[in-house]
Motif scaffolding. Structure first.
Motif: not given
Length: 507
Positions: A6-10, A22-28, A59-63
């Motif tokens: 989960q990438v938020q507000d990069i 402000g890019v966001a990306l979610e990968v399952r 921004g933040t990255i959650t893995f």
């Protein structure tokens, strides 16, 4: 379902350029997720942030359910994020096994355990269908096999997320299908794939979801099953782009400009049984686009290089406007009006650290030289400006390093270099490899215009839809031989594939 990534507000900026905002990306987990956008949209910057090559400004990255900081490539690898770049990160003089486990070799005491290394490498390469001796040097492998080694390396790292940057750019249709089977296997094992490509038909076949960037910003995400190719194109470029028609082009086939008779080019001394080109004969006419098709290894590029004098021929003739010519070097080819745009513009055509001006003008310097032997700066700048306008090359100035341009604009610089010489024959090998949808459309229309101007254009392409769109006539090859010839109204993907995979010459 909690996303694996989960990438938020990069956001990320460079001097004079805001690459991401402000890019966001979610990968399952267990999905193949397409990341799309034109060149310059911010895809590469986002990939490098995930790989630890760049650090975001915000921004933040959650893995895997927890916040992470990816400050360097080792951090990404420790998390299970592995990136396979379009330019492979392999050591050519090492073996397959050494490349797969580089820096992580099994040891016995202070020494590498070579038996265990080769055994482990064989196990992981067999999993993806690369069944060959792990002691083979990587430099002796084909491009497709080298890509399999990159994938094997990712699997050996127990990757949770594999990022593939233009993975099919140098693959044949058969090899693409093999790659898709590997991706399906990765998904079945819960491994996520981020798939970056300009080939939208592959997105529809291989991917589950798609995220589109434009000008460094998120345009949107969607399930592939809920979206059409035209919708994706509109998201990428912000307008309609017509990708299939020929702009009303009607071929006006003129006199024969180039004729090749019985051209043969044998393998090198290290492999005397390898024949690159065998008894090839063909003609190219003024005002037409001749397509040359075949699978990887069919001998298409080798044929082009032999005609252009980049490689020596063992037998055969080359005729220009009915007269036999001796072409031993590229300078000979240029003197006879033949130009070649090679398949790898970065390695074979451009000096990336030099400015656009010398890159574009270098082949035409004889015509720009004054009596004392000096190049006229004003005439050179005028030449570059003329082709900047004619080809709509987007650049900040003539002194901008050509390596800083997008792939599409780099390709236009190479095309402009040859157009400045007014060639009779222009051979273009993989004209749109690695460039985005809008730039591809521009290059296609430019090739149409060159043919309309009376140039004999020869196009080599691994993409059958591109051949079918561009070519007025298509010559097919397999294992260095011509297997058939089809006029445009006879050619389909099925008829081309038949000729790509069979030895007999079509009637």
């Amino acid at each position: 379902m909690t996303p694996l990534l989960q990438v938020q507000d990069i956001s990320k900026g460079f001097p004079g350029v805001q690459a991401l905002t402000g890019v966001a990306l979610e990968v399952r987990a267990g999905e193949c997720h397409a990341l799309l956008g034109e060149n310059g949209a911010g895809k590469s910057t986002l990939l490098k942030i995930l790989a630890g090559a760049h650090r975001p400004d915000t921004g933040t990255i959650t893995f895997d359910g927890r916040p992470v900081e990816i400050a360097r490539p080792a951090d990404a690898q420790a998390l299970g994020i592995v990136t396979i770049y379009q330019e492979f990160n392999l050591l050519p003089n090492l073996t397959i096994a050494e490349n797969v486990f580089v820096g992580r070799e099994p040891t016995r005491g202070p020494f590498v355990d070579w038996r265990k290394l080769n055994q482990q490498a064989r196990e992981v390469t067999r999993r993806i269908g690369l069944d060959m001796d792990p002691r083979r040097l990587v430099k002796d492998l084909s491009v497709a096999e080298q890509q399999m080694v990159e994938i094997a390396k990712a699997l050996s790292m127990e990757a949770k997320l594999v990022i593939m940057d233009e993975p099919t750019a140098a693959l044949s249709e058969t090899e693409v299908e093999r790659l898709f089977r590997i991706i399906a296997d990765l998904k079945a094992h819960g491994i996520a794939v981020v798939f970056v490509t300009h080939r939208l038909d592959e997105v529809m076949r291989a991917c589950d979801r798609v995220t589109v960037l434009r000008d460094g910003k998120l345009v949107g995400s969607a399930e592939v099953k809920d979206i059409r190719v035209d919708d994706i194109i509109r998201m990428m470029v912000g307008r309609e782009v017509e990708l299939h028609g020929r702009g009303g082009r009607v071929a006006h086939r003129g006199a024969t400009v180039l004729e090749v008779q019985g051209l043969t080019r044998m393998g090198d001394a290290n492999d005397p049984h390898a024949v690159r080109v065998r008894d090839v004969s063909l003609t190219a006419h003024a005002g037409e686009i001749l397509g040359i098709g075949g699978l990887i290894g069919a001998g298409r590029t080798e044929l082009a290089r032999a005609i252009f004098g980049a490689d020596p021929i063992d037998s055969g003739k080359v005729l220009v406007e009915g007269q036999e010519v001796a072409i031993a070097t590229p300078q000979d080819a240029i003197r006879h009006g033949i130009g070649l745009v090679p398949e790898d513009r970065k390695q074979q055509a451009l000096f990336l650290s030099l400015a656009i001006r010398p890159n574009l003008s270098m082949a035409a310097l004889d015509g720009l030289t004054e009596r004392l032997g000096f190049v006229s700066g004003s005439r050179e700048r005028a030449l570059v400006e003329r082709y900047r306008q004619k080809l709509s090359i987007r650049m900040a100035s003539q002194e901008q390093p050509v390596g800083n341009l997008s792939g599409g604009n780099q390709q236009k610089v190479v095309l402009a270099r040859w157009l400045a010489l007014n060639p009779k024959v222009l051979i273009v090998d993989e004209p749109t490899r690695g460039i985005d949808i809008a730039a591809k459309n521009e290059v296609h229309h430019l090739l149409f215009e060159l043919a309309e101007a009376g140039i004999a254009v020869i196009v080599i392409s691994s993409e059958m839809p591109e051949l079918l769109r561009l070519a007025d006539r298509i010559v097919t090859m397999r294992e260095g031989r011509v297997t058939g010839e089809l006029m445009r109204d006879q050619a389909t993907e099925e008829s081309l594939m038949h000729l790509f995979t069979h030895n007999q010459t079509a009637a």
